[in-house]
Design a protein around this motif. Sequence first.
Motif, PDB file in Angstrom:
ATOM      1  N   UNK A 120       3.955   5.630  -5.683  1.00 46.03           N
ATOM      2  CA  UNK A 120       3.889   5.623  -7.029  1.00 46.03           C
ATOM      3  C   UNK A 120       2.764   6.761  -7.453  1.00 46.03           C
ATOM      4  N   UNK A 121       1.661   6.553  -6.827  1.00 43.51           N
ATOM      5  CA  UNK A 121       0.517   7.603  -7.161  1.00 43.51           C
ATOM      6  C   UNK A 121       1.064   9.120  -6.950  1.00 43.51           C
TER       7      UNK A 121
ATOM      8  N   UNK B 240       0.826  -1.201  -0.004  1.00 47.35           N
ATOM      9  CA  UNK B 240       0.031   0.004  -0.087  1.00 47.35           C
ATOM     10  C   UNK B 240       0.737   1.079  -0.077  1.00 47.35           C
ATOM     11  N   UNK B 241       2.102   1.289   0.759  1.00 46.92           N
ATOM     12  CA  UNK B 241       2.898   2.464   0.695  1.00 46.92           C
ATOM     13  C   UNK B 241       3.675   2.797  -0.620  1.00 46.92           C
ATOM     14  N   UNK B 242       4.077   1.810  -1.202  1.00 49.80           N
ATOM     15  CA  UNK B 242       4.686   1.850  -2.318  1.00 49.80           C
ATOM     16  C   UNK B 242       3.764   2.182  -3.492  1.00 49.80           C
ATOM     17  N   UNK B 243       2.429   1.712  -3.505  1.00 47.33           N
ATOM     18  CA  UNK B 243       1.464   2.135  -4.459  1.00 47.33           C
ATOM     19  C   UNK B 243       1.215   3.705  -4.258  1.00 47.33           C
TER      20      UNK B 243
END
Length: 113
Positions: free
Chosen positions: A108-109, A102-105
């Motif tokens: 990226x956003x 969730x953090x990496x996503x």
Amino acid sequence: MAKLDPALDLCFAALGDPTRRAILQRLARGEASVSELAAPHDMALPSFMGHLRKLQDAGLVMSEKRGRTRICALAPEAFLPAQHWLEAQRALWQGRLDRFDDYVTQLAKDAET
């Protein structure tokens, strides 16, 4: 560090040896005499009995005397403590990996905007 169940330590110590794992694999097919269990292993009987004792001390194997023969079997629910511990570890790490994903996503956003 959290104090762990000593029975769990005994279980993992017993599982840590290939001879003992082979004994457990054989007993998964059904009960067997000590001599039948010892036959495939190239070791003296007292050494083999030491392995069997560790399995019994860990609660993985039970034995009973039938006449002049000692018969061994897997203990009912023998692997439950280890299974529960492993499931708890899996759940812990799965949660950590989900949060990391969730953090990496989110990173990226945020980078796209």
